[in-house]
Scaffold this motif. Sequence first.
Motif, PDB file in Angstrom:
ATOM      1  N   ALA A  28       0.828  -1.205   0.000  1.00  0.00           N
ATOM      2  CA  ALA A  28       0.000   0.000   0.000  1.00  0.00           C
ATOM      3  C   ALA A  28       0.862   1.255   0.000  1.00  0.00           C
ATOM      4  CB  ALA A  28      -0.932  -0.003   1.206  1.00  0.00           C
ATOM      5  N   LEU A  29       1.912   1.262   0.825  1.00  0.00           N
ATOM      6  CA  LEU A  29       2.789   2.433   0.895  1.00  0.00           C
ATOM      7  C   LEU A  29       3.658   2.553  -0.349  1.00  0.00           C
ATOM      8  CD1 LEU A  29       3.900   2.414   4.629  1.00  0.00           C
ATOM      9  CD2 LEU A  29       2.374   4.029   3.492  1.00  0.00           C
ATOM     10  N   GLY A  30       4.002   1.413  -0.964  1.00  0.00           N
ATOM     11  CA  GLY A  30       4.793   1.465  -2.193  1.00  0.00           C
ATOM     12  C   GLY A  30       4.097   2.220  -3.294  1.00  0.00           C
ATOM     13  N   GLY A  31       2.759   2.204  -3.247  1.00  0.00           N
ATOM     14  CA  GLY A  31       2.000   2.906  -4.269  1.00  0.00           C
ATOM     15  C   GLY A  31       2.011   4.410  -4.123  1.00  0.00           C
ATOM     16  N   ILE A  32       2.519   4.941  -2.993  1.00  0.00           N
ATOM     17  CA  ILE A  32       2.536   6.396  -2.832  1.00  0.00           C
ATOM     18  C   ILE A  32       3.924   6.963  -3.093  1.00  0.00           C
ATOM     19  CG2 ILE A  32       0.637   6.332  -1.193  1.00  0.00           C
ATOM     20  CD1 ILE A  32       2.817   7.119   0.943  1.00  0.00           C
ATOM     21  N   ALA A  33       4.682   6.275  -3.921  1.00  0.00           N
ATOM     22  CA  ALA A  33       6.020   6.771  -4.278  1.00  0.00           C
ATOM     23  C   ALA A  33       5.945   7.868  -5.327  1.00  0.00           C
ATOM     24  CB  ALA A  33       6.873   5.613  -4.801  1.00  0.00           C
ATOM     25  N   TYR A  34       4.759   8.374  -5.552  1.00  0.00           N
ATOM     26  CA  TYR A  34       4.594   9.367  -6.615  1.00  0.00           C
ATOM     27  C   TYR A  34       5.396  10.636  -6.340  1.00  0.00           C
ATOM     28  CZ  TYR A  34       0.952  10.734  -3.286  1.00  0.00           C
ATOM     29  OH  TYR A  34       0.257  11.064  -2.143  1.00  0.00           O
ATOM     30  N   LEU A  35       5.775  11.297  -7.412  1.00  0.00           N
ATOM     31  CA  LEU A  35       6.572  12.521  -7.315  1.00  0.00           C
ATOM     32  C   LEU A  35       5.711  13.777  -7.367  1.00  0.00           C
ATOM     33  CD1 LEU A  35       9.558  11.494  -9.603  1.00  0.00           C
ATOM     34  CD2 LEU A  35       9.309  11.242  -7.126  1.00  0.00           C
ATOM     35  N   SER A  47       0.492  -6.176  15.095  1.00  0.00           N
ATOM     36  CA  SER A  47       1.019  -6.012  13.735  1.00  0.00           C
ATOM     37  C   SER A  47      -0.106  -5.667  12.763  1.00  0.00           C
ATOM     38  CB  SER A  47       1.748  -7.278  13.283  1.00  0.00           C
ATOM     39  OG  SER A  47       0.872  -8.396  13.242  1.00  0.00           O
ATOM     40  N   TRP A  48      -1.305  -6.211  13.018  1.00  0.00           N
ATOM     41  CA  TRP A  48      -2.453  -5.915  12.158  1.00  0.00           C
ATOM     42  C   TRP A  48      -2.810  -4.431  12.227  1.00  0.00           C
ATOM     43  CZ3 TRP A  48      -7.446  -4.091  12.124  1.00  0.00           C
ATOM     44  CH2 TRP A  48      -8.276  -4.498  11.096  1.00  0.00           C
ATOM     45  N   TRP A  49      -2.929  -3.907  13.445  1.00  0.00           N
ATOM     46  CA  TRP A  49      -3.267  -2.492  13.603  1.00  0.00           C
ATOM     47  C   TRP A  49      -2.157  -1.584  13.054  1.00  0.00           C
ATOM     48  CZ3 TRP A  49      -7.550  -0.076  13.962  1.00  0.00           C
ATOM     49  CH2 TRP A  49      -8.653  -0.655  14.605  1.00  0.00           C
ATOM     50  N   ALA A  50      -0.918  -1.960  13.294  1.00  0.00           N
ATOM     51  CA  ALA A  50       0.193  -1.152  12.775  1.00  0.00           C
ATOM     52  C   ALA A  50       0.152  -1.095  11.257  1.00  0.00           C
ATOM     53  CB  ALA A  50       1.523  -1.737  13.252  1.00  0.00           C
ATOM     54  N   ALA A  51      -0.148  -2.235  10.629  1.00  0.00           N
ATOM     55  CA  ALA A  51      -0.208  -2.280   9.169  1.00  0.00           C
ATOM     56  C   ALA A  51      -1.372  -1.458   8.638  1.00  0.00           C
ATOM     57  CB  ALA A  51      -0.325  -3.735   8.699  1.00  0.00           C
ATOM     58  N   VAL A  52      -2.520  -1.530   9.302  1.00  0.00           N
ATOM     59  CA  VAL A  52      -3.694  -0.769   8.859  1.00  0.00           C
ATOM     60  C   VAL A  52      -3.433   0.733   8.953  1.00  0.00           C
ATOM     61  CG1 VAL A  52      -6.099  -0.203   9.397  1.00  0.00           C
ATOM     62  CG2 VAL A  52      -5.344  -2.594   9.377  1.00  0.00           C
ATOM     63  N   ILE A  53      -2.835   1.156  10.056  1.00  0.00           N
ATOM     64  CA  ILE A  53      -2.569   2.594  10.236  1.00  0.00           C
ATOM     65  C   ILE A  53      -1.488   3.075   9.264  1.00  0.00           C
ATOM     66  CG2 ILE A  53      -1.690   4.325  11.841  1.00  0.00           C
ATOM     67  CD1 ILE A  53      -3.021   2.719  14.099  1.00  0.00           C
ATOM     68  N   CYS A  54      -0.417   2.318   9.160  1.00  0.00           N
ATOM     69  CA  CYS A  54       0.682   2.737   8.261  1.00  0.00           C
ATOM     70  C   CYS A  54       0.274   2.656   6.799  1.00  0.00           C
ATOM     71  CB  CYS A  54       1.913   1.871   8.506  1.00  0.00           C
ATOM     72  SG  CYS A  54       2.691   2.121  10.106  1.00  0.00           S
ATOM     73  N   GLY A  55      -0.367   1.555   6.423  1.00  0.00           N
ATOM     74  CA  GLY A  55      -0.744   1.384   5.026  1.00  0.00           C
ATOM     75  C   GLY A  55      -2.002   2.121   4.642  1.00  0.00           C
ATOM     76  N   PRO A  60      -4.301   5.441   6.614  1.00  0.00           N
ATOM     77  CA  PRO A  60      -4.148   6.897   6.768  1.00  0.00           C
ATOM     78  C   PRO A  60      -2.705   7.334   6.932  1.00  0.00           C
ATOM     79  CG  PRO A  60      -4.987   5.924   8.791  1.00  0.00           C
ATOM     80  CD  PRO A  60      -5.041   4.850   7.737  1.00  0.00           C
ATOM     81  N   GLY A  61      -1.823   6.399   7.335  1.00  0.00           N
ATOM     82  CA  GLY A  61      -0.428   6.770   7.548  1.00  0.00           C
ATOM     83  C   GLY A  61       0.302   7.222   6.308  1.00  0.00           C
ATOM     84  N   TRP A  62      -0.275   6.942   5.125  1.00  0.00           N
ATOM     85  CA  TRP A  62       0.398   7.379   3.903  1.00  0.00           C
ATOM     86  C   TRP A  62       0.589   8.899   3.893  1.00  0.00           C
ATOM     87  CZ3 TRP A  62      -1.021  11.090   0.491  1.00  0.00           C
ATOM     88  CH2 TRP A  62      -2.348  11.518   0.512  1.00  0.00           C
TER      89      TRP A  62
END
Length: 565
Positions: free
Chosen positions: A57-64, A264-272, A274-276
């Motif tokens: 999910a975070l890899g997809g926000i590598a936009y410039l 780990s589930w909650w950390a992934a949900v938050i990071c992946g 709204p955390g973007w």
Amino acid sequence: MTQTTTVSADPASAGAGSSSPASAVDHAAPVGAEDFSLRFAPRHYRRWTPAAVAASALGGIAYLADFSIGATIGVQHGTVNAIGGVLIAAVLIFISSFPLAYYAARFNIDLDLITRGSGFGYKGSIITNLIFVSFTFILFATEGAIMAQGLKVGLNIPLWIGYAVSSLMIIPLVIYGMKLLSKLHSWTNPLWLVMMFVPLIVLVIQEPGSVGTFLDYTGQDDKSVSFAAMMLAAGVCLSLTAQIAENIDYLRFMPPKTAANRKSWWAAVICGGPGWVVLGAIKQIIGIFLAVYMISVLGQETDIAIEPVNQFMSEYNQMMPGWLATTLAVILVVISQIKINTTNAYCGSLAWTNIYSRSFKKYPGRVWFVVFNVGISLALMEFNMFSVLSFVLSFYSNLAIAWIFTVAADIVVNKYLLGISPKVPEFRRGMLYDWNPVGLISVALSGGISVAMFFGAFGDGVAAFSPLFAALIAVVVTPVTAVVTKGRWYLRRSDDGIDLPMFDADGNPVDDRLTCALTGESCERPDMVASALPGPDGGTQYVSSLALTLDMSGEHVLPAEPPTE
């Protein structure tokens, strides 16, 4: 009631056991190859760890585009106003994105399916899909234009050829959906992070005075600090509110939440989820910094300073020979463009497929819409949309906010605080009314009024605040409409005709299998609904959500339950 649980069925046997003509359902594309683009993501398919899903999910926000957005608002409004706008937008995006991300990860459905049961209805969410698909091709065109700029700087390739290259190279990468994209992002994320942030750290260490210059910069028109200027800057940043819909297309593949993986589930949900926006805000501020550095320290023209490829070259030139700086800058631009535009093309294809299948009861396959979405993006590039990027994004932000805040308000207020909207998200045909006034009225009012405000209908003094009004109106109108309508238009039925429980002891969707009477496919229970037609033996038969969507006859759709007062 006769109940049969089936463990396995070959999707290739589609059509076997159907009690209606095969022509009633269009099966132009194998369901198994489509990455569950129109339906619940089944438990047996979700084999990634929470960390792997979040990384994708975070890899997809590598936009410039973030760098260009930051640079543009920095040049227009000055550093302090621009940073203020970035932070205001980040807070609003995080708040509105959190409930959506949780629902996607918990119930394993994308934002279109969430939207259906969160105030819009089975067909009503088509409108919001059009808002989202616009985001995917606007962002695709922006990123493609940035890559074309890099190819022109590095290889002297004409822009129009660069536009075509940056578009067409994405198509084969998107064909196989989540499986390939997960690998792509996991391989490229470390390299991208190193190339993005290490040169910046080196630059600040070598030239510490650049920080003071950055903080003192007041923009090309020497603007003073003001809340109105911050809101104008925030309006551009808020256009990225719809980014959560792309992240959700990955978060729907989260594994079941259990006591063992809860943290780990909650950390992934938050990071992946709204955390973007945290990383996005950092990139925007870096974009401001690099633009100011190029203008104030290097004496570059504004048009050059807002282009990411030139920003990266200005960093790299402090560390290495010019030819190597150019090479690495182009490589970074290409990697970033591939990472985000595979996501844009993938998510856009899902949205188009949803729109088409519900409108025409046909399913030509997601791949066709990959090509279609890329084609629209290429046309925008050729027409030089990048030159009016700030205006396009500011206008679009009003519509994106209207949609996202309406769904968020329905989840938080109508579902949990008022108890009017059903807590469990429903998305299946026949279970929902086609249209629900709650979401439709909210988007119409919040989007319509804020757009009119943006164009000065209520005076120039309040035009800058149109994004705030879009959010405020959506949050107020959504519960008010639900109260007025008494939640009448949420559920057409509360009983899907299946005796098996929908959730396990941990509250996760179960993985019991049932056989679809229309296709012979084995599908998990949350994706199924009882047919209105009895089976050959007079017992209950079942239909998958996708087969029911494509059922032109409609004879398998369960009748509506009598309304209750």
